[in-house]
Every structure is written in C-alpha cells, then in structure tokens.
Design a protein around this motif. Structure first.
Motif, short mmCIF file in Angstrom:
data_model
loop_
_atom_site.label_atom_id
_atom_site.label_comp_id
_atom_site.label_asym_id
_atom_site.label_seq_id
_atom_site.Cartn_x
_atom_site.Cartn_y
_atom_site.Cartn_z
N LEU A 143 -5.20 6.14 2.20
CA LEU A 143 -5.83 7.42 2.55
C LEU A 143 -6.52 8.13 1.54
CD1 LEU A 143 -3.15 8.43 4.97
CD2 LEU A 143 -5.32 7.20 5.80
N GLY A 144 -5.76 8.12 0.32
CA GLY A 144 -6.57 9.09 -0.65
C GLY A 144 -7.48 8.41 -1.59
N HIS A 145 -7.99 8.70 -2.80
CA HIS A 145 -8.97 8.22 -3.62
C HIS A 145 -8.34 8.44 -4.79
CE1 HIS A 145 -11.60 8.57 -0.03
NE2 HIS A 145 -12.18 7.47 -0.67
N PRO A 146 -7.69 6.99 -5.28
CA PRO A 146 -7.00 7.17 -6.41
C PRO A 146 -7.86 7.16 -7.65
CG PRO A 146 -6.74 4.89 -5.44
CD PRO A 146 -7.32 5.92 -4.43
N HIS A 147 -8.91 6.81 -7.74
CA HIS A 147 -9.85 6.73 -8.90
C HIS A 147 -10.99 7.29 -8.73
CE1 HIS A 147 -10.33 3.06 -6.93
NE2 HIS A 147 -9.11 2.68 -7.33
N LYS A 148 -11.65 7.78 -9.58
CA LYS A 148 -13.10 8.43 -9.57
C LYS A 148 -14.08 7.62 -10.67
CE LYS A 148 -13.29 12.96 -7.54
NZ LYS A 148 -12.57 13.96 -7.64
N ALA A 149 -15.17 7.46 -10.36
CA ALA A 149 -15.96 6.89 -11.17
C ALA A 149 -16.17 7.59 -12.43
CB ALA A 149 -17.46 6.54 -10.75
N PRO A 150 -16.13 7.32 -13.77
CA PRO A 150 -16.43 8.10 -14.85
C PRO A 150 -17.90 8.41 -14.83
CG PRO A 150 -15.47 5.81 -15.33
CD PRO A 150 -15.59 5.73 -14.10
N ALA A 151 -18.11 9.54 -15.36
CA ALA A 151 -19.61 9.95 -15.29
C ALA A 151 -20.47 9.13 -16.12
CB ALA A 151 -19.35 11.35 -16.29
N GLU A 152 -20.00 8.14 -16.78
CA GLU A 152 -21.13 7.27 -17.52
C GLU A 152 -21.45 6.20 -16.34
OE1 GLU A 152 -17.83 7.89 -18.59
OE2 GLU A 152 -18.13 8.88 -20.50
N VAL A 153 -20.52 5.69 -15.66
CA VAL A 153 -20.84 4.79 -14.94
C VAL A 153 -21.71 5.10 -13.80
CG1 VAL A 153 -19.83 3.48 -12.68
CG2 VAL A 153 -18.69 3.66 -14.75
N LYS A 154 -21.43 6.84 -13.27
CA LYS A 154 -22.48 7.32 -12.47
C LYS A 154 -23.80 7.34 -12.81
CE LYS A 154 -19.79 9.89 -9.36
NZ LYS A 154 -18.22 10.73 -9.43
N ARG A 155 -23.92 7.69 -14.55
CA ARG A 155 -25.16 7.63 -15.11
C ARG A 155 -25.98 6.33 -14.95
NH1 ARG A 155 -23.49 11.48 -18.79
NH2 ARG A 155 -22.99 9.95 -20.36
N ILE A 156 -25.23 5.10 -15.14
CA ILE A 156 -25.74 3.80 -14.99
C ILE A 156 -26.51 3.64 -13.68
CG2 ILE A 156 -25.36 1.40 -14.76
CD1 ILE A 156 -23.32 1.80 -17.25
N MET B 121 0.86 -1.19 -0.08
CA MET B 121 -0.01 0.00 -0.11
C MET B 121 0.96 1.18 -0.12
SD MET B 121 -2.60 -0.74 3.01
CE MET B 121 -3.26 -2.08 3.52
N THR B 122 0.40 2.27 -0.58
CA THR B 122 1.10 3.43 -0.42
C THR B 122 0.14 4.51 0.40
OG1 THR B 122 0.02 4.50 -2.28
CG2 THR B 122 2.00 3.24 -2.67
N PRO B 123 0.77 5.42 0.98
CA PRO B 123 -0.22 6.21 1.80
C PRO B 123 -1.18 6.85 0.79
CG PRO B 123 2.12 7.06 2.17
CD PRO B 123 2.18 5.85 1.22
N LYS B 124 -1.22 6.96 -0.62
CA LYS B 124 -2.37 7.50 -1.36
C LYS B 124 -3.23 6.49 -1.47
CE LYS B 124 -2.73 9.20 -6.03
NZ LYS B 124 -2.21 8.85 -7.37
N THR B 125 -2.99 5.23 -1.73
CA THR B 125 -3.87 4.14 -1.82
C THR B 125 -4.63 3.83 -0.59
OG1 THR B 125 -2.27 2.37 -1.53
CG2 THR B 125 -2.89 2.95 -3.57
#
Lengths: 309, 411
Positions: free
Chosen positions: B320-333, B314-318
């Motif tokens: 504590l952070g949020h390395p990825h975000k759902a693409p708008a298309e996934v949110k729409r689904i 793990m890295t502090p980024k993985t």
C-alpha cells in the motif's frame, strides 16, 4: 571478488526472497556486493519502447554509478535487467556522438559513462568468473535426486549476438551446467527457452497465462520437481500467477519455481526457509521435502515417493 | 569430406499416417548449404521429399525450414554452421555416439504442414500480411512529379523493406503459439514500412487499427525470437516497438487493450519512484485503482495478495505504501530528456558499429517525432506544439550536424 551489484526493482519488491537469498549466498561464494542503491529501474524494455534516449540515459547512469565503484564488474540478478541493459549498452558503445549526447544528460550529476562496461547476470558470473569447478568444490549438499527444469526466459538468451552467446561462451547452456555442478538432474522440457508471458499480463491476460501454464505443465509432464529461473519477472508469472495459469490451462500445476540464488544456496547448505522459499505463492513442498530428507539422511526416499504417488 | 546425418521430418496429412523422421548420411563440404543436402537426397535417394525452393541465394524466401530446432533459410545456412548449432538456443543438443553430426530439418512452426518441409504460408503468413494493408495509401493530392521524400525517412524504412517474406519469424513467434490470431512479427514489420513512410496518408488509421486490435501491436511478448530468426536483419520486434512508440507517444492512441495505459503507467511509475512499484502498476495499467476496468482485476488479485501478505512476500508497506522515491537526479533526467524537441532513435541497422571495419556507414536517425507529420502538413501532428520548445530545437540541430560527422567518419 568485489562487484557493483544491481539488484533491480522486483527483487526488492514482489520477490524480496530473491534479493534476500542473493545476500545470503554471496559471502559463501566470496562475492562482495557493492549495492547500487541510488540507481533507477532499467526500464524493462517498456521505457525504451516509450523513449529510447530516456531508457539509455537511465541505464547509462546505472553504468556510470557502477564504474565509480571499485568493483571488478557489474552484476545483476535479473534477466530482464540484463537484456534491457545490454540493449542500451549496445547503442551507447556503438556510437560516440550518441554516447556523448546521453552523457550530457548525466552531466548535472557529475556522472559519465565510459564505453566498455562488463555487466553480467549472476548466472554468467557463476560460470565465467567463479567457475564450475570452484562452485562444485563449495557444494555441501549436492542436489542429488532433485529434478530441476531450467527456465532461461527470453532476455538472457536472445538476441544471441547482443548477449554474446557463441560456441566459446554458450551462455544458453549455463543454467544446465550449474544445475549439474550443484549435483541436480536437468530436466529437458519444451519450455526451457520460451517466454513466461509476463510482458503482456495486463494487455492479454489469457495469452500471458496460457504461456506460463503451458510451460509449467510441460515441466510437470517431464516430472520436474521444480523450475529454476534467473529472472524475477518470470518468477512473477510462473509462481505468483500460477493459480491463474492453472485455471487457464485447466489442470493442476503446483510446480515450485526457485530463483537461481535459492537453488545455489540450497546446495551450499542453506535451508529453504533461510532462502525465503516459504514466501513463494506455490509452496515448494518437493524441495522442502528433499531438503528435510537430505538433512535427515534419507535423501533418496522423500522426493521419489512423492513422484510415484 | 565431412559427413552429416541429415534427418528429415516426413509428413503427409493426406496419408493418415503420423509424421516420422528419415535419416540419410550425406558427404558434402561444410560450406555447402542445408538446401544442397536436401536436394541431393531428393535427387539421388528419395524423390518424394517435399521442399519448396527457388533462387537458392536467400532472395526468394521459399526455403524457410527449421534446422536443429531453429528457423531460417535452408539455402543460406551452411552445413557446418547448422551442425555446430547443437547447443544454441532451442537447438537440439548433440547426441552422444553420433558418428556424423546431426542436422534435423523440419517444417516451420505456427503454420499447417502441406507435406514434409512445405508449410501452408497462405493459411497464416499471407493472411496476416494482407491484414495490415500492405500497400501505400497515397496522400492527396498526388504530386504532379515525383514525391520528394527526405533521405532519412527512406533509410529508416529500408530495414523493413529487407523482408523477403520467408516466414521464419512467424514460425517461432511465441505469442502466436498461444494466440494464433496475433497479427505477428512479419506483418507488423510490414505495417511499420508504411507507418514510417511519409508518403502514406493513413499513419493514424493504421496505428489506431493495430493498437485497438486485441491481437495487434500490444500482443507481442518481447521474446526476441523473431529477431534471431530473421535471415535479413529486419528485427521485427524492434519494428513492433516503434509502432508502439508512434501510437503511444506521437498519436496518443488510448487503446482498449491497456497498451497505452500500461506504457504510461510504467514510465510514470519510474518517474515517481525511481524503482518499479509493482503494487501501483497493475491498477494504473487498467486506468487507476477506482477505474471500472481495474476493479475486477484487483478483486481477482486479492487471493494471491492475501497469500503473499500471509507468507511475508509482501508487507502492508510494500502493498500500500511507497517504500522508495526517485532521487532528484532521476527526476531531472526525465525532465531533461522528455523536454528535448525530438526523440532520438539510434538504429544500429542503419548506423552500424563504430569499431567494426565493415560498418556500412549511414547516420544516426533523427526522429523529429512530432516534426515529421508537421513537415508533411498533416493534421495528425498531435501534440507537436507541446513537444517543441523553441530553444530545444537547437539541440536537435546540433545532433543532426554531429550525425553528419559520424556519417563521414564511418564511411
């Protein structure tokens, strides 16, 4: 061969060594990976449990993205993805009306899933596309004297009909075959086809870790040097949770657990470090010792000596 | 005529002796059943072999045993089929140099052996069945004439009604192997038979009970063993998932086992991130980072997390952070599917497969989730209002009529 590559979530999250080792191993097997980096989680059965259509839509999207590439087929490196996606695909392929409904959900993005995608776990691809003979021919350092316990997990072997397992394609023996083709020794133990317990880790930790601990202990009793898993979720429970599992079953375990691409990479000449094995929670000492001994040309001493000790 | 090596596991707990295997060679056509072979041995060689059986046509559910490691009915398993399963999941690999193929028959698992192939179904299986109140609790007032039940509701519970109580699924339940108190696949499938029946008055109570039980619906590990074990296609695990769906989405039962919280944490995690962000899933499954339930878990996970950080897993980024975000298309689904009026469930046991000529027909099952309790005028129709925007109900209707077409075509 070019494949549309679905790495899944955990291989880029808590088991980065899986994605990393796959990337290193692929060129050695002439596999060109076209990564589906905009696809979403397969749902791991949990989204389907919440809302079937939602899970089916997310996976139909992944399938449609794969069909848009020029890959010969879609490949995954996670049993849970394989099982969850096969389940969704079974429904999508079985019923045109339902598939149309799901495709409507994808229409905004201009995507469409056409029935009949081929989606294979790396394990299946190794045996069915590359072939054991070709694999054997590429082995640089046969895994002689390495005693490997196969741990299939659930999603890649059950239900047998959905996963296309029959006497023509005995996919529930492939892990055995691959270990042998790489020159290793297959260890038979009670846990080969059992559940790692991961899906209930937050609901019933005791039962979950009792499962992991029991299989690890059985493998230890059968004198395995390591286990190999085609599923990163199994890896989480068998490796990352191993200290906790050891407490639950009340015995020392210390059983290294390798991802399938790591085991393959080892035989193809990559070092344990290159394959990210130093990232594991349980240090794969026996495997590193084996590797060092093989490189030094004293291969039949190190592991054997440890086992006797 | 082919010959088989029939290996029978013998054990008499009264005797004080350890179990052992007896071996017999039987010559029989491959299309005769494993039960035929066992009975032949009992009749002609050794009358003391203990086996329970009755109908010999897969109806009574008496002759559940394990054949080459896998559970099933001895009466509907052909000898040829059993012998070939040498390499299947959990089956014994064929032994080299064996002249006649081996069929090893042993009693079912997870239940104590009474003698030889006979297990104590009362001690485990029937006790669990009784646990789920396996009868209909009438809604009041009871109608004067027959109770009118929508066809699709009865079709829906047909799958669970197909159970013949043979115990094959109980035998190989991997959750029960480590947690003997788990209510288990057969009993939970039976529970769905009543939760899915609109005449039953206690859907919420049943679901609440099984969600709150720490050995209830959330104890299933998704191992699929029961699906493969069942000789009748009941798919117990799928029924357990439907119980969860009902409990979590229709009745929003927040259980103390984190079942509800885990499911919602997972779904929201993907809604937000597109890919699973594991570092959030654990605390969220316990109610959030600062929830008293989560704190000990997080502290307990610290040593492993530290090792993972040290080794670069793990890295502090993985972490504590949020390395990825759902693409708008996934949110729409998510918006689109969750905004639909009713959930759609495609049950292939009911609908069959389009391409198979022997498909039995039937229709796509509409679970007008919230609408169902509504139709019965039940107070439990929690959240029915929120999930039924008027415009979207047209959508559901459209699918219902499409389904009608499917029915006609597949028949």
């Amino acid at each position: 061969m070019r494949v549309a590559y679905w790495p899944g979530c955990v291989s880029r999250g808590f088991t980065p060594e899986l994605h990393g080792s796959m990337a290193k191993v692929a060129p050695l097997l002439d596999i060109e990976l076209i990564e589906l980096d905009r696809a979403a989680c397969c749902g791991a059965g949990v989204i389907a449990e919440h809302n079937q259509e939602l899970a089916d839509t997310l996976n139909a999207r992944t399938f449609a993205l794969a069909q848009r590439t020029d890959g010969e087929l879609m490949m995954n490196i996670c049993s849970t993805c394989q099982g969850a996606q096969s389940e969704c695909q079974e429904r999508l392929d079985a019923n045109t009306e339902y598939r149309e409904r799901v495709n409507q959900n994808l229409a905004d993005e201009g995507l469409r899933y056409e029935k009949g995608l081929t989606n294979k776990n790396f394990l299946w691809l190794l045996v069915e596309e590359i072939g054991l003979e070709a694999l054997r021919a590429r082995v640089k350092r046969p895994l002689s004297n390495l005693r490997v316990g196969p741990f299939y997990g659930c999603y890649i072997v059950r239900p047998v009909d959905r996963l296309g397992i029959d006497s023509e394609r005995p996919r529930d023996r492939y892990l055995h075959w691959v270990i042998e083709a790489l020159g290793g020794t297959v260890i038979d133990y009670a846990g080969v086809y059992k559940c790692c317990g991961f899906p209930i880790i937050t609901m019933n930790k005791q039962a979950s870790l009792a499962q992991a601990g029991r299989h690890l202990g059985d493998a230890l009793d059968a004198q395995a040097d390591c286990l190999v898993v085609p599923c990163p979720l199994c890896h989480l429970n068998l490796d990352m949770q191993q200290p906790g599992a050891a407490k639950v079953v009340g015995r020392d375990l210390g059983m290294p657990v390798l991802h399938l691409p790591q085991l393959v990479g080892l035989a193809l000449g990559l070092s344990p470090k290159e394959l990210g094995m130093t990232k594991h929670i349980v240090k794969p000492t026996s495997v590193i010792d084996w590797s060092t001994a093989v490189v030094a040309g004293t291969d039949d001493t190190a592991v054997g000596a440890r086992r006797v000790a | 005529m082919p010959a088989y090596t029939l290996r029978i596991r013998r054990f008499d707990p009264q005797s004080g002796e350890a179990p052992h295997w007896d071996e017999h060679t039987v010559e029989m056509p491959e299309t005769q059943s494993v039960l035929d072979a066992i009975l032949k041995v009992r009749d002609e060689v050794d009358g003391s072999v203990g086996i329970r059986c009755s109908c010999q046509q897969a109806i009574c559910g008496s002759c559940g045993v394990r054949m080459n490691g896998k559970p099933g009915l001895a009466c509907n398993t052909h000898l040829g089929e059993a012998a070939e399963r040498g390499h299947g999941v959990g089956w014994n690999p064929p032994e080299e140099g064996q002249v006649a193929p081996v069929i090893a028959v042993e009693p079912m698992g997870n239940m104590p052996v009474i003698r030889d192939l006979i297990v104590d179904m009362d001690a485990v299986h029937w006790k669990k069945i009784r646990r789920v109140t396996p009868w209909l609790v009438n809604q009041q007032p009871v109608p004067e004439r027959e109770y009118i039940v929508p066809h699709e509701n009865m079709v829906d519970v047909t799958q669970t009604m197909a159970c013949i109580q043979c115990g094959a699924c109980v035998s190989d339940c991997l959750a029960m192997e480590v947690d003997p108190l788990f209510v288990g696949p057969a009993a939970l499938a039976k529970a769905y038979r009543f939760v899915g029946d609109p005449r039953d008055a206690q859907h919420r109570e049943r679901l609440q009970d099984l969600a709150e039980d720490e050995h209830g619906i959330y104890d299933c590990t998704h191992c699929f063993n029961c699906i493969d074990a069942c000789p009748k296609g009941v798919d117990p695990m799928s029924q357990i998932m439907r119980l969860r769906r009902r409990a979590g989405s229709d009745y929003e039962i927040e259980d103390r086992n984190n079942g509800y919280r885990h499911e919602h944490a997972f779904v929201n995690n993907i809604r937000r991130n597109g890919l699973l962000h594991e570092a959030d899933l654990l605390p969220d499954s316990y109610g959030g980072k600062f929830n008293p339930r989560a704190v000990p878990e997080l502290i307990g996970a610290l040593p492993t997390a530290m090792t993972a950080l040290r080794r670069g897993k793990m890295t502090p980024k993985t972490a504590l952070g949020h390395p990825h975000k759902a693409p708008a298309e996934v949110k729409r689904i998510f918006e689109k599917v969750e905004g639909r009026s009713g959930r759609v469930e495609l049950n292939l046991y009911v609908t069959g497969y389009e391409d198979e000529p022997e498909a039995t027909g039937g229709g796509q099952r509409e679970t007008a989730t919230a609408a169902e309790p509504n139709a019965q005028g039940r107070p439990e129709s929690v959240g029915a209002g929120e999930r039924q925007p008027a415009a979207e109900s047209l959508d559901a209707d459209a699918v219902a009529s499409e389904t009608g077409t499917t029915e006609g075509e597949t028949r």
